[in-house]
Design an enzyme around this catalytic site. Structure first.
Site, short mmCIF file in Angstrom:
data_model
loop_
_atom_site.label_atom_id
_atom_site.label_comp_id
_atom_site.label_asym_id
_atom_site.label_seq_id
_atom_site.Cartn_x
_atom_site.Cartn_y
_atom_site.Cartn_z
N GLU A 114 0.81 -1.21 0.00
CA GLU A 114 0.00 0.00 0.00
C GLU A 114 0.85 1.26 0.00
O GLU A 114 1.85 1.34 0.72
CB GLU A 114 -0.91 0.01 1.24
CG GLU A 114 -1.91 -1.14 1.26
CD GLU A 114 -2.87 -1.06 2.44
OE1 GLU A 114 -2.85 -0.06 3.19
OE2 GLU A 114 -3.66 -2.02 2.60
N GLU A 182 -8.49 2.23 -4.49
CA GLU A 182 -9.59 2.03 -3.53
C GLU A 182 -10.20 3.36 -3.11
O GLU A 182 -9.48 4.29 -2.71
CB GLU A 182 -9.06 1.28 -2.29
CG GLU A 182 -10.14 1.05 -1.24
CD GLU A 182 -9.80 0.00 -0.19
OE1 GLU A 182 -8.75 -0.67 -0.31
OE2 GLU A 182 -10.62 -0.15 0.74
O1 KIV Z 1 -7.00 -6.59 1.80
C1 KIV Z 1 -7.80 -6.51 0.85
O2 KIV Z 1 -8.76 -7.28 0.72
C2 KIV Z 1 -7.57 -5.47 -0.14
C3 KIV Z 1 -8.69 -5.20 -1.10
C4 KIV Z 1 -9.73 -4.39 -0.44
C5 KIV Z 1 -8.21 -4.56 -2.34
O3 KIV Z 1 -6.56 -4.85 -0.14
#
Ligand code: KIV
Length: 267
Positions: A114, A182
């Site tokens: 991320e 997201e």
């Molecule tokens: O952890 C997860 O499920 C994610 C999705 C929301 C993309 O990162």
């Protein structure tokens, strides 16, 4: 079987890419049987399976354990494993080691991390240098929940919009193979998708991304979550409770087991 190249081809041809999360053998088996293009062993695991309030407590061991089960359930799938919070923040050596562990022990084909800060760009470069494909994740990055002050849509003001657009270009230059977007405005999802060569996968990022991802438990109605971006395809929580109640009732009333459920010497 899909590869990074086949996803690039899909983007070029305008074919929508389907991603869903899975965390165990049965969910992976169902995802594979449904023919999804790629499976994400997300750190949402922490919230929808392990019962934490955030994703922050998820560990490398958790993702390795669940990733290996997902691989057993979907032997042919392209699997992306999430790098947990703090598994790619401390040092380059630790980042490389953790990413390789998700591939070797966790059964993944690629890892996801991320953010788009300079430190995250370094992490992407280091992992790609180990020959491991990286999926980036921009916009509402759940591991930043405390800095964001909650799970809030990102990129709504001009400064945020331009910053995320720039980060998207930078993660591509750093070597990312794909990016999850997201909870951002649809226009930002559209502009990022048009300006990148790599595929974009949206979750609450509108209709113009190259693909979509949803959390397994959310789309099947197993998590109690109902955000605006979600299409819920079933209410399996109600179905499961109904059948468990029937079972409990059958045991209490003597309706189960019946004679046909009983072993006899001639079996
Ligand atoms: O952890 C997860 O499920 C994610 C999705 C929301 C993309 O990162």
């Amino acid at each position: 079987m899909h590869t990074v190249s086949t996803f690039n081809e899909m983007k070029k041809k305008g074919e929508r890419i389907v991603m869903v999360t899975a965390y165990d053998y049965p969910s992976a088996r169902f995802a594979a049987a449904a023919g999804v293009d790629l499976i994400l062993v997300g750190d949402s695991l922490g919230m929808v399976v392990l019962g934490y309030d955030t994703t922050l407590a998820v560990t490398m061991d958790d993702i390795v354990h669940h990733g290996a089960a997902v691989r057993r359930g979907a032997p042919e799938a392209f699997i992306v494993a999430d790098m947990p919070w703090m598994s790619y923040h401390v040092s380059e050596a630790e980042t490389r080691r953790n990413a390789s562990r998700l591939i070797v022990d966790g059964g993944a084909n690629a890892v996801k991390l991320e953010g788009g800060s300079p430190g995250r760009l370094d992490a992407i470069r280091a992992i790609v240098d180990c020959e491991i494909p990286v999926v980036a994740h921009l916009g509402l990055t759940p591991q930043s929940v405390h800095r964001f002050g909650g799970y809030k849509v990102q990129g709504r003001d001009d400064e945020g919009f331009q910053r995320i657009l720039q980060q998207a270009r930078q993660i591509e230059d750093a070597g990312a193979s794909m990016v999850v977007l997201e909870a951002i405005p649809e226009e930002l999802g559209k502009q990022i998708t048009q300006s990148l060569r790599i595929p974009t996968i949206g979750i609450g990022a509108g209709r113009h991304t190259d693909g979509q991802v949803l959390v397994y438990h959310d789309l099947l109605g197993l998590s109690g979550m109902d955000p605006k971006f979600l299409k819920r395809y079933a209410t399996l929580d109600e179905t499961i409770i109904t059948h468990l109640k029937q079972y409990a009732n059958d045991v209490r009333t003597g309706e189960f087991p019946q004679r046909r459920h009983v072993y006899v010497p001639t079996d």
